[in-house]
Design a protein around this motif. Structure first.
Motif, PDB file in Angstrom:
ATOM      1  N   ARG A   1       0.840  -1.217   0.000  1.00  0.00           N
ATOM      2  CA  ARG A   1       0.000   0.000   0.000  1.00  0.00           C
ATOM      3  C   ARG A   1       0.867   1.257   0.000  1.00  0.00           C
ATOM      4  NH1 ARG A   1      -5.507  -1.335   1.552  1.00  0.00           N
ATOM      5  NH2 ARG A   1      -5.912  -2.923   0.001  1.00  0.00           N
ATOM      6  N   GLN A   2       1.953   1.220   0.787  1.00  0.00           N
ATOM      7  CA  GLN A   2       2.805   2.411   0.857  1.00  0.00           C
ATOM      8  C   GLN A   2       3.523   2.638  -0.479  1.00  0.00           C
ATOM      9  OE1 GLN A   2       5.049   2.683   4.501  1.00  0.00           O
ATOM     10  NE2 GLN A   2       6.014   4.602   3.915  1.00  0.00           N
ATOM     11  N   ILE A   3       3.945   1.550  -1.096  1.00  0.00           N
ATOM     12  CA  ILE A   3       4.584   1.674  -2.417  1.00  0.00           C
ATOM     13  C   ILE A   3       3.587   2.288  -3.410  1.00  0.00           C
ATOM     14  CG2 ILE A   3       5.436   0.317  -4.396  1.00  0.00           C
ATOM     15  CD1 ILE A   3       6.697  -1.605  -2.240  1.00  0.00           C
ATOM     16  N   ALA A   4       2.335   1.849  -3.308  1.00  0.00           N
ATOM     17  CA  ALA A   4       1.301   2.418  -4.212  1.00  0.00           C
ATOM     18  C   ALA A   4       1.217   3.930  -4.018  1.00  0.00           C
ATOM     19  CB  ALA A   4      -0.049   1.765  -3.944  1.00  0.00           C
ATOM     20  N   HIS A   5       1.225   4.364  -2.752  1.00  0.00           N
ATOM     21  CA  HIS A   5       1.141   5.806  -2.485  1.00  0.00           C
ATOM     22  C   HIS A   5       2.379   6.543  -2.962  1.00  0.00           C
ATOM     23  CE1 HIS A   5      -2.635   6.253  -0.401  1.00  0.00           C
ATOM     24  NE2 HIS A   5      -2.414   5.081   0.150  1.00  0.00           N
ATOM     25  N   LYS A   6       3.544   5.927  -2.677  1.00  0.00           N
ATOM     26  CA  LYS A   6       4.796   6.610  -2.997  1.00  0.00           C
ATOM     27  C   LYS A   6       5.065   6.683  -4.494  1.00  0.00           C
ATOM     28  CE  LYS A   6       8.194   4.723  -0.650  1.00  0.00           C
ATOM     29  NZ  LYS A   6       9.142   5.819  -0.627  1.00  0.00           N
ATOM     30  N   ARG A   7       4.716   5.592  -5.187  1.00  0.00           N
ATOM     31  CA  ARG A   7       5.147   5.474  -6.587  1.00  0.00           C
ATOM     32  C   ARG A   7       4.046   5.646  -7.623  1.00  0.00           C
ATOM     33  NH1 ARG A   7      10.874   3.995  -7.150  1.00  0.00           N
ATOM     34  NH2 ARG A   7      11.375   4.599  -5.025  1.00  0.00           N
ATOM     35  N   TYR A   8       2.824   5.338  -7.220  1.00  0.00           N
ATOM     36  CA  TYR A   8       1.761   5.252  -8.228  1.00  0.00           C
ATOM     37  C   TYR A   8       0.554   6.117  -7.880  1.00  0.00           C
ATOM     38  CZ  TYR A   8       4.513   1.095  -9.455  1.00  0.00           C
ATOM     39  OH  TYR A   8       5.528   0.231  -9.796  1.00  0.00           O
ATOM     40  N   GLY A   9       0.782   7.184  -7.157  1.00  0.00           N
ATOM     41  CA  GLY A   9      -0.313   8.092  -6.818  1.00  0.00           C
ATOM     42  C   GLY A   9      -1.458   7.404  -6.098  1.00  0.00           C
TER      43      GLY A   9
ATOM     44  N   GLU B   1      14.619  -0.826  -1.494  1.00  0.00           N
ATOM     45  CA  GLU B   1      15.063   0.423  -2.123  1.00  0.00           C
ATOM     46  C   GLU B   1      13.917   1.425  -2.282  1.00  0.00           C
ATOM     47  OE1 GLU B   1      17.825   1.919  -2.976  1.00  0.00           O
ATOM     48  OE2 GLU B   1      18.983   0.297  -2.088  1.00  0.00           O
ATOM     49  N   MET B   2      12.721   0.903  -2.519  1.00  0.00           N
ATOM     50  CA  MET B   2      11.589   1.814  -2.718  1.00  0.00           C
ATOM     51  C   MET B   2      11.284   2.617  -1.456  1.00  0.00           C
ATOM     52  SD  MET B   2       8.960   0.106  -5.359  1.00  0.00           S
ATOM     53  CE  MET B   2       9.126  -1.644  -5.579  1.00  0.00           C
ATOM     54  N   PHE B   3      11.781   2.121  -0.313  1.00  0.00           N
ATOM     55  CA  PHE B   3      11.565   2.854   0.939  1.00  0.00           C
ATOM     56  C   PHE B   3      12.775   3.691   1.325  1.00  0.00           C
ATOM     57  CE2 PHE B   3       8.383  -0.359   1.021  1.00  0.00           C
ATOM     58  CZ  PHE B   3       7.318   0.218   1.697  1.00  0.00           C
ATOM     59  N   ARG B   4      13.899   3.500   0.636  1.00  0.00           N
ATOM     60  CA  ARG B   4      15.133   4.132   1.079  1.00  0.00           C
ATOM     61  C   ARG B   4      15.500   5.370   0.261  1.00  0.00           C
ATOM     62  NH1 ARG B   4      20.609   0.801   2.141  1.00  0.00           N
ATOM     63  NH2 ARG B   4      20.439   0.247  -0.049  1.00  0.00           N
ATOM     64  N   ASP B   5      14.950   5.482  -0.930  1.00  0.00           N
ATOM     65  CA  ASP B   5      15.511   6.417  -1.903  1.00  0.00           C
ATOM     66  C   ASP B   5      15.357   7.896  -1.548  1.00  0.00           C
ATOM     67  OD1 ASP B   5      12.830   6.159  -4.370  1.00  0.00           O
ATOM     68  OD2 ASP B   5      12.813   6.394  -2.210  1.00  0.00           O
ATOM     69  N   ASP B   6      14.426   8.229  -0.663  1.00  0.00           N
ATOM     70  CA  ASP B   6      14.182   9.656  -0.436  1.00  0.00           C
ATOM     71  C   ASP B   6      14.183   9.930   1.065  1.00  0.00           C
ATOM     72  OD1 ASP B   6      11.427  11.911  -1.226  1.00  0.00           O
ATOM     73  OD2 ASP B   6      13.478  12.277  -0.598  1.00  0.00           O
ATOM     74  N   SER B   7      15.338   9.791   1.686  1.00  0.00           N
ATOM     75  CA  SER B   7      15.381   9.782   3.145  1.00  0.00           C
ATOM     76  C   SER B   7      15.076  11.145   3.773  1.00  0.00           C
ATOM     77  CB  SER B   7      16.740   9.281   3.604  1.00  0.00           C
ATOM     78  OG  SER B   7      17.729  10.094   3.019  1.00  0.00           O
ATOM     79  N   THR B   8      15.021  12.206   2.981  1.00  0.00           N
ATOM     80  CA  THR B   8      14.689  13.500   3.566  1.00  0.00           C
ATOM     81  C   THR B   8      13.186  13.632   3.829  1.00  0.00           C
ATOM     82  OG1 THR B   8      14.531  14.388   1.349  1.00  0.00           O
ATOM     83  CG2 THR B   8      16.620  14.759   2.523  1.00  0.00           C
ATOM     84  N   ASP B   9      12.410  12.748   3.250  1.00  0.00           N
ATOM     85  CA  ASP B   9      10.943  12.817   3.425  1.00  0.00           C
ATOM     86  C   ASP B   9      10.557  11.980   4.646  1.00  0.00           C
ATOM     87  OD1 ASP B   9       8.260  12.589   3.398  1.00  0.00           O
ATOM     88  OD2 ASP B   9       8.095  11.896   1.319  1.00  0.00           O
ATOM     89  N   PRO B  10      10.032  12.617   5.725  1.00  0.00           N
ATOM     90  CA  PRO B  10       9.720  11.850   6.931  1.00  0.00           C
ATOM     91  C   PRO B  10       8.601  10.830   6.715  1.00  0.00           C
ATOM     92  CG  PRO B  10       8.922  14.101   7.121  1.00  0.00           C
ATOM     93  CD  PRO B  10       9.721  14.031   5.859  1.00  0.00           C
TER      94      PRO B  10
END
Ligand code: PMP
Length: 465
Positions: free
Chosen positions: A137-145, A313-322
């Motif tokens: 679900r989180q990947i869906a939010h992060k990657r696929y709107g 990796e899909m959870f690691r790539d943007d570490s500045t975003d809390p």
């Protein structure tokens, strides 16, 4: 058994149990009445393949602790000692920290799972699956709107007792009376050649069953499907092994539509089918693998959601975003007893070549079940992988009409009276609770198998003539 508990006024224990324990999967009404049979069964002690109940009666355990868990058998002092030492050193710490057994078991586990890279610790199979669902679900939010949120699950498969896990549950009898369920879970057809939906066999059947998944994907819209969750061998839904052709096509379909593949190894994981994981028989490359029962053989509560690096990796790539990391915690994912026990459990499987024994004894047991089917017309189908086997009971081999579940239960009950614990598919698929289940510990010997088969044969004769 050493009789310690029997000397210790076992009647008091039984009274306490009868008065206060709410047991799993059972109707308690008779226990409160005057029924002389109303004794709860309390398992007091175990050694190797055998357990003893409160009356001192010995049972040969053909289901590894009732629900396919105690893979290395009972009485393993080295697991107990490792847990004891670890508990004295450090029982627990959680949050965003690690532990020595947690790190070492992760490394060991990943060494058995080429292509996988990360272990997320939790407490139960249901939770391990929920973690994977949340990651999807989180990947869906992060990657696929938010769009690619649906999770496909299969008819007859089971993924746990919590509400989202039940939303991915393909066993209608278990789910009855617990709805409404979570949205976004979509069912695909099962793949059971014995009760075939298509007039095909072998590899062609497997491909057709996988293509049926693709039809659902196309009907729903591939852009809405995040993951497909399957058991490698369906367990409680009937011990259903897939035919050749099924898994390669499933993998192909997942890749084609960019769908993450989640394999639920809660039952098959850590040796049960003769490989470390069930999916390894079929050359599949999953994105998520969840496991629980055999991880520490029940010596401690531990479950894992293992992912590949692509998911991590899909959870690691943007570490500045809390909001970017996996914002999840399991309090008892910080218990160190679980990975300490799991390390020893895995070492035992390696040192005693229990995978080898599982293949050897699994083949022998399958042959013996086929021989039993030659003797007993009521066995319509025998199937399984390694030491995870089933015998489906039917009233008539041509029509494949399932026997009434009370008859299957009578067979299980008669085996129990003979001192052999076997299982059955229980309250899962309406009308199809008719498969006897066998999942002895991976240490099982030929003599044990003969005893299990002989008890089943006696019981079948008694119940069906
Ligand atoms: N998945 C499968 C395939 C299972 O058989 C089970 C439990 N029987 C679960 C998940 C749930 O595991 P737990 O009971 O540890 O939550």
């Amino acid at each position: 058994m050493d009789g310690k508990f029997l000397d210790n006024d076992i009647e008091k224990v039984v009274d306490a149990d009868r008065a206060h324990v709410w047991h799993h999967l059972i109707q308690h009404a008779p226990w409160t009445g005057d029924d002389p049979k109303a004794d709860p069964r309390i398992i007091v002690e175990g050694k190797g393949m055998r357990v003893w109940d409160q009356k001192g009666k010995e049972h040969l355990d053909a289901v590894s602790g009732g629900v396919w868990t105690v893979n290395v058998g009972y009485g393993r002092e080295r697991i107990a000692n490792a847990v004891r030492d670890q508990l004295i050193k450090l029982p627990y710490f959680a949050g965003s920290t690690g532990s020595i057994p947690g790190a070492l078991f992760s490394e060991k586990l990943i060494s058995k799972m080429p292509g996988m890279s990360r272990v997320y610790y939790t407490n139960s199979g249901s939770e391990a699956n929920e973690k994977a669902f949340k990651m999807v679900r989180q990947i869906a939010h992060k990657r696929y709107g938010g769009k690619k949120y649906k999770i496909l699950y299969r008819d007859r498969d089971y993924h746990g007792s919590t509400l989202a896990a039940m939303s991915a549950g393909g066993q209608d009898e278990r789910n009855a009376q617990y709805g409404p369920f979570a949205p976004g879970f979509v069912r695909v057809p099962h793949c059971m050649e014995y009760r075939a939906q298509w007039d095909l066999s072998g590899e062609e059947y497997g491909v057709a069953a996988a293509n049926a998944i693709e039809e659902v994907i196309l009907a729903e819209g591939p852009e809405t499907i995040g993951a497909l969750c399957l058991e490698p061998v369906t367990a409680g839904g009937g011990v259903i092994t897939p035919p050749e052709g099924y898994w390669p096509r499933v993998q192909e379909i997942c890749r084609k539509y960019d769908i993450l593949l989640h394999i639920d190894e809660v039952v098959c994981g850590v040796g049960r089918t003769g490989t470390w994981f069930g999916y390894q028989h079929y050359g599949v490359e999953p994105d998520f693998v969840t496991m629980a029962k055999g991880v520490a053989s029940g010596y401690a509560a531990i479950a894992c959601c293992v992912t590949n690096e692509r998911v991590f990796e899909m959870f690691r790539d943007d570490s500045t975003d809390p909001m970017n990391y996996f914002r999840d915690i399991s309090t008892f994912g910080g218990c160190t007893a679980g990975p300490a026990a799991a390390l020893e459990n895995m070492a035992i499987i390696e040192e005693e070549d229990l995978l080898g024994n599982t293949i050897k004894m699994g083949d022998y047991m399958l042959d013996q079940l086929h021989a039993l089917a030659d003797k007993h017309e009521v066995i319509g189908n025998v199937r399984g992988k390694g030491l995870f086997l089933g015998a489906e009971l039917v009233t008539d081999r041509a029509s494949k009409e399932p026997v009434d579940e009370k008859m299957a239960a009578a067979v299980v009950g008669d085996c129990m009276a003979q001192g052999v614990v076997i299982g059955m598919t229980n309250r899962s698929i309406p009308g199809f609770n008719n498969t006897l289940c066998y999942s002895p510990a991976l240490i099982v010997t030929k003599d044990d198998v003969d005893e299990i088969i002989s008890a089943t044969s006696n019981a079948l004769t008694k119940v069906f003539g």
